[in-house]
Write an enzyme that holds these catalytic residues in place. Structure first.
Site, PDB file in Angstrom:
ATOM      1  N   SER A  90       0.701  -1.259  -0.154  1.00 27.18           N
ATOM      2  CA  SER A  90      -0.110  -0.161   0.098  1.00 27.18           C
ATOM      3  C   SER A  90       0.929   1.105   0.155  1.00 27.18           C
ATOM      4  O   SER A  90       0.256   2.414  -0.133  1.00 27.18           O
ATOM      5  CB  SER A  90      -0.768  -0.029   1.310  1.00 27.18           C
ATOM      6  OG  SER A  90      -0.187  -0.167   2.415  1.00 27.18           O
ATOM      7  N   THR A 192      -2.333   3.924   3.605  1.00 26.53           N
ATOM      8  CA  THR A 192      -1.125   5.104   4.086  1.00 26.53           C
ATOM      9  C   THR A 192      -0.299   4.478   5.251  1.00 26.53           C
ATOM     10  O   THR A 192      -0.766   4.161   6.265  1.00 26.53           O
ATOM     11  CB  THR A 192      -2.071   6.439   4.423  1.00 26.53           C
ATOM     12  OG1 THR A 192      -2.930   6.282   3.137  1.00 26.53           O
ATOM     13  CG2 THR A 192      -0.930   7.372   4.360  1.00 26.53           C
ATOM     14  N   THR A 210       1.868   6.818   0.162  1.00 30.00           N
ATOM     15  CA  THR A 210       0.857   5.622  -0.036  1.00 30.00           C
ATOM     16  C   THR A 210       0.827   5.586  -1.574  1.00 30.00           C
ATOM     17  O   THR A 210       0.905   6.435  -2.307  1.00 30.00           O
ATOM     18  CB  THR A 210      -0.656   6.186   0.419  1.00 30.00           C
ATOM     19  OG1 THR A 210      -1.560   4.608   0.322  1.00 30.00           O
ATOM     20  CG2 THR A 210      -1.316   7.191  -0.356  1.00 30.00           C
ATOM     21  N   ARG A 220      -6.707   8.725 -10.205  1.00 28.95           N
ATOM     22  CA  ARG A 220      -7.350   9.051  -8.889  1.00 28.95           C
ATOM     23  C   ARG A 220      -6.195   9.355  -8.013  1.00 28.95           C
ATOM     24  O   ARG A 220      -5.176   8.814  -7.806  1.00 28.95           O
ATOM     25  CB  ARG A 220      -8.025   7.596  -8.643  1.00 28.95           C
ATOM     26  CG  ARG A 220      -8.661   7.912  -7.311  1.00 28.95           C
ATOM     27  CD  ARG A 220      -7.815   7.421  -6.006  1.00 28.95           C
ATOM     28  NE  ARG A 220      -8.743   7.288  -4.779  1.00 28.95           N
ATOM     29  CZ  ARG A 220      -8.159   7.100  -3.495  1.00 28.95           C
ATOM     30  NH1 ARG A 220      -6.724   6.973  -3.503  1.00 28.95           N
ATOM     31  NH2 ARG A 220      -8.788   6.893  -2.404  1.00 28.95           N
ATOM     32  N   THR A 243      -5.853   7.464   7.305  1.00 31.32           N
ATOM     33  CA  THR A 243      -5.671   6.290   6.708  1.00 31.32           C
ATOM     34  C   THR A 243      -7.267   5.517   6.342  1.00 31.32           C
ATOM     35  O   THR A 243      -8.239   6.182   7.283  1.00 31.32           O
ATOM     36  CB  THR A 243      -5.055   5.171   7.696  1.00 31.32           C
ATOM     37  OG1 THR A 243      -4.711   4.055   6.771  1.00 31.32           O
ATOM     38  CG2 THR A 243      -5.570   4.810   8.781  1.00 31.32           C
ATOM     39  N   GLY A 244      -7.241   4.752   5.371  1.00 26.75           N
ATOM     40  CA  GLY A 244      -8.643   4.377   5.179  1.00 26.75           C
ATOM     41  C   GLY A 244      -8.808   5.091   3.539  1.00 26.75           C
ATOM     42  O   GLY A 244      -8.059   5.633   3.026  1.00 26.75           O
TER      43      GLY A 244
HETATM   44  N1  GLY Z   1      -5.998   6.988   2.463  1.00 27.39           N
HETATM   45  C1  GLY Z   1      -5.160   6.699   1.042  1.00 27.39           C
HETATM   46  C2  GLY Z   1      -5.998   6.680  -0.136  1.00 27.39           C
HETATM   47  O1  GLY Z   1      -7.320   6.536  -0.038  1.00 27.39           O
HETATM   48  O2  GLY Z   1      -5.351   6.607  -1.265  1.00 27.39           O
END
Ligand code: GLY
Length: 337
Positions: A90, A192, A210, A220, A243-244
């Protein structure tokens, strides 16, 4: 064994290995009530980072701080560890690609003067955190994106390389068989690494890096490079990082809101919890709810710290002089299963 269980097992073993390596006291995950009761850590520095990969990152940052390196350089050094690790799917090299098989990276860094730098949708550069630092230090801007970020990185002497490992490529090819975008909570949107540091002078800085959500659309960008969403700090108050699922964090200006609540007198725990509740309330009837996970970490000027997530499974690494480098499970609103 479910994928998630395999993942948790693998990362937990990794974490224990890492803390043994550091020579710090190896501390098993503790009850999160310890976080709520945390009355502040007067010993500085204090480092907190998201997820198990926060342990080796903390270790490197700690070592650099102890060697007298500046806080920003120490954060950069710490975050380069997971960025370079192909096993971490990730972040950086070895990260899951987008649906076109391209690894695209987001990162940001911020210091106690509110100076900040970020890169988004960067391809072919293993250390986006280092490019973000150069954006902060060597340009009049805060964020560079895509081809422009790459151009800048190359002009600063960074080397372009292939970041898609054979393992990540195989996973992507498997995903292509069904091509459904439905991230697996705590795996494909666990993402992340965010790090917050209260340094020996009592100043706060932070960073995020990330590869973003696995199988995202090409182009994106998530919350991680966006100051106020994935990371925010105000040296008068404290810092927060997320994070998430980045979309949910951007919609709610998550990290900025956590810091504002701390400014109003909330503890890091209360502030993280309130923003997670807000995100839940705004998303409970939303199409993203099915796979929504968000988590925050926060620290304040007194060295109080906390983590809180929407769903179970989020943990963070804490490093200080008194108790070494260890993991703590965050409190959460709901179990994801
Ligand atoms: N939290 C990292 C992302 O959604 O890219």
């Amino acid at each position: 064994m479910s994928n998630r269980r395999k993942f948790i097992k693998a990362t937990t073993l990794g974490a224990i290995g890492a803390s043994t390596l550091v020579g710090f006291k190896s501390v098993e995950k503790t009850d999160a009530s310890a976080t709520i009761l945390n009355k502040g850590n007067q010993t500085k520095p204090l480092i907190i980072s998201t997820w198990n990969h926060g342990l080796p990152a903390n270790e490197e940052t700690w070592k650099n701080l102890k060697n007298g390196i500046s806080t920003i350089d120490a954060i950069e050094a710490g975050m380069r560890i997971p960025e370079a690790d192909p096993k971490i799917r990730s972040v950086g090299y070895g990260g899951f690609p987008d649906r076109e098989g391209k690894v695209t990276l987001d990162a940001c860094i911020m210091d106690h003067n509110s100076d900040c730098g970020a890169v988004s949708f960067l391809q072919g550069i293993k250390h986006p955190i280092s490019v973000a630092k150069r954006v902060m230090q060597n340009t009049p801007h805060v964020m560079l994106s895509g081809q422009g970020a790459l151009q800048f990185a190359l002009s600063e002497g960074f080397k372009e390389e292939n970041l898609l490992t054979e393992e990540a490529k195989k996973d992507w090819e498997k995903w292509l068989e069904e091509s459904k975008y439905k991230p697996v909570i705590n795996m494909e949107n666990h993402d992340t690494i965010s790090m917050l540091v209260l340094d020996k002078d009592g100043n706060i800085s932070g960073g995020c890096t990330t590869s973003g959500a696995a199988w995202k659309m090409h182009g994106r960008v998530g919350d991680s490079p966006i100051i106020g969403a994935g990371l925010f700090l105000d040296n008068e108050v404290g810092a927060a990082a997320a994070t998430g699922l980045g979309e949910a964090v951007i919609r709610t200006a998550g990290s900025a809101m956590v810091v504002e609540l701390m400014r109003q007198g909330k503890s890091p725990y209360e502030a993280c919890k309130e923003i997670v509740e807000r995100i839940y309330n705004k998303h409970k009837n939303h199409k993203d709810m099915e796979y929504l996970q968000v988590g925050f970490i926060a620290i304040n000027k007194n060295g109080e710290h906390a983590g809180y997530s929407l769903r179970s499974g989020f943990n963070y690494a804490i490093c200080d002089e008194e108790n070494g480098n260890r993991m703590e499970d965050a409190k959460f609103k709901m179990s994801w299963e």
